[in-house]
Design an enzyme around this catalytic site. Structure first.
Site, PDB file in Angstrom:
ATOM      1  N   ASP A   1      -2.392   1.843  -4.630  1.00 44.36           N
ATOM      2  CA  ASP A   1      -3.638   2.238  -3.983  1.00 44.36           C
ATOM      3  C   ASP A   1      -4.635   1.086  -4.014  1.00 44.36           C
ATOM      4  OD1 ASP A   1      -2.706   4.784  -3.461  1.00 44.36           O
ATOM      5  OD2 ASP A   1      -3.453   5.592  -5.354  1.00 44.36           O
TER       6      ASP A   1
ATOM      7  N   HIS B   1       0.812  -1.214   0.000  1.00 46.60           N
ATOM      8  CA  HIS B   1       0.000   0.000   0.000  1.00 46.60           C
ATOM      9  C   HIS B   1       0.847   1.267   0.000  1.00 46.60           C
ATOM     10  CE1 HIS B   1      -3.638   2.071  -0.024  1.00 46.60           C
ATOM     11  NE2 HIS B   1      -4.266   1.536   0.999  1.00 46.60           N
TER      12      HIS B   1
END
Length: 442
Positions: A419, A415
């Site tokens: 995204d 992450h």
């Protein structure tokens, strides 16, 4: 006709040393070209190393259990019959090579006075090994702002190994001092640091317990997983995928395919083909991070996790998988898996993966949260493929219950650079492609 030096092979771009775990030949033995002569163990693979030529093994320089840098001479081969054989009771000094903890005892040593490291010239091999270390160690050190020269190394000539660096990072008091004020900031969550296997031995041994040291591959796997959790911000997304169409296509072509290719046709090659198509549409999932730069790979090298018996895990890599047909993928995957279980992989067959697939579903697991291999941004986990009752909407809008072949797919992604929306778009497109797979052309 000539004497040939046999060296510790290069194990991949980030590997600087290897452990000679077992000799398969002894001095005086005749050796054929490409015949396995010794086994090596690195932090990526256990493998049998073939002879570069035919001849007589006349001298063993590095004994079992010794760890030496790549390109170090481990033995000598004489191509002329009747060559004199040298029997070495101890390794020729290779500047403080270190035995692994679970290696067999060495032969009675012959005392060798090591030269002081400080006496080495500034640009000596020892100096370069200590300060340069391996690319992987330098990368981790740079990410954490650590000066390698300030760490006491356990490798050859005091070289700092990955294990040394990770232990230093975990033990650094500065990390604890910084963690407290950061955790106290509003909206932040304190995340405990990962530890290497050697630092997590906190359990008390009770009467009747059996204590066994970890195998080398278990220790290395433990360190890999700790490092992977340390460098990536793991998030996992789950999708249920209807594989009924894939199952029908597979059933229809299975008999002819297996007769022509001599290989069992599973669901995995279909999934790999679909994954590659989506990696081309979503390049972030086939990328790597280099500091503050993104590297978008143009090769599609798919790592396939293989469970080893009785325990362990290794990830051989199907190189340039986008160039292979369904039959080619099947043969490559089956071949790599078979040789992984028999220690027949070559060192370069476990490196340079750009995306990884693990299949715990073969053991009955419905879903999981796989750990992202270092150097990649995502890994796909395949759950058990099974028949389930599903609500299906007919052409007139009516709902019916049907038996469908389904599986849960899970994808862990970093992450820090990927995204959630991008990861879910990849998964949604993968689901769509598998559920609408076109019929094979004649």
């Amino acid at each position: 006709m000539a004497r040939i030096d046999i060296v510790m092979p290069q194990m991949g771009e980030s590997i600087a040393e290897g452990t000679l775990s077992r000799w398969l030949k002894k001095p005086g033995d005749a050796v054929k070209r490409d015949e396995a002569i010794f086994e090596i163990s690195t932090d990526k693979v256990d493998a049998e190393i073939p002879s570069p030529a035919a001849g007589i093994l006349v001298e063993i320089i590095v004994t079992e259990g010794m760890t030496v840098p790549v390109q170090a001479i481990v033995a000598r081969l004489e191509t002329e019959a009747g060559a004199a054989v040298v029997v070495t009771d101890a390794p020729v000094p290779v500047a403080a090579a270190s035995p692994v903890a679970d290696a067999p005892p060495l032969a009675t040593p012959v005392a060798v006075e090591p030269a002081p490291i400080s006496a080495a010239p500034a640009n000596s091999l020892e100096d370069r090994l200590r300060t340069k270390s391996s690319p992987l160690v330098r990368k981790i050190a740079a990410e954490h702002g650590v000066e390698i020269a300030g760490i006491n190394g356990s490798g050859i000539a005091g070289r700092v190994t990955k294990r040394d660096l990770l232990a230093h990072l975990d033990a650094a008091p500065a990390a604890q001092a910084v963690a407290a004020p950061i955790a106290s900031l509003p909206g932040t969550i304190a995340v405990p640091a990962a530890h290497t296997a050697a630092e997590t031995q906190t359990a008390t041994v009770w009467p009747g317990d059996v204590v066994e040291p970890m195998s080398k591959i278990r220790r290395l796997t433990s360190d890999h997983m700790s490092q992977a959790r340390r460098v990536a911000a793991h998030v996992t997304s789950f999708f249920e995928i209807d594989l009924t169409r894939v199952a029908r296509i597979r059933a229809g072509m299975r008999k002819d395919f297996e007769a022509q290719n001599g290989q069992k046709l599973t669901f995995l090659p279909f999934i790999v083909q679909a994954v590659i198509a989506q990696l081309k549409r979503h390049p972030m999932m086939n990328a790597a991070v280099n500091g503050t730069d993104m590297i978008y790979r143009k090769q599609y090298n798919i790592g396939i996790a293989v469970a080893l018996d009785p325990t362990g895990l290794i990830v051989p890599v199907v190189k340039r998988a986008d160039d292979l047909s369904l039959g080619g993928l099947t043969k490559s995957i089956n071949d790599l898996a078979s040789r992984a279980r028999s220690k027949g992989l070559k060192p370069d067959e476990v490196t340079q993966a750009t995306f990884t697939i693990t299949n715990p579903g073969v053991f009955g697991s419905l879903m999981g949260t796989p750990i992202i291999p270092v150097g990649t941004t995502a890994i796909l986990g395949l759950g058990a493929i099974e028949k389930r009752p599903k609500v299906i909407t007919g052409p007139d809008g009516e709902d019916t219950i049907a038996i469908r072949t389904c599986a849960y797919f899970s994808m862990s992604f970093d992450h820090k650079v990927v995204d959630g929306a991008d990861a879910d778009r990849f998964m949604a497109d993968l689901k769509r492609s598998l559920e609408s797979l076109p019929e094979p052309t004649a």
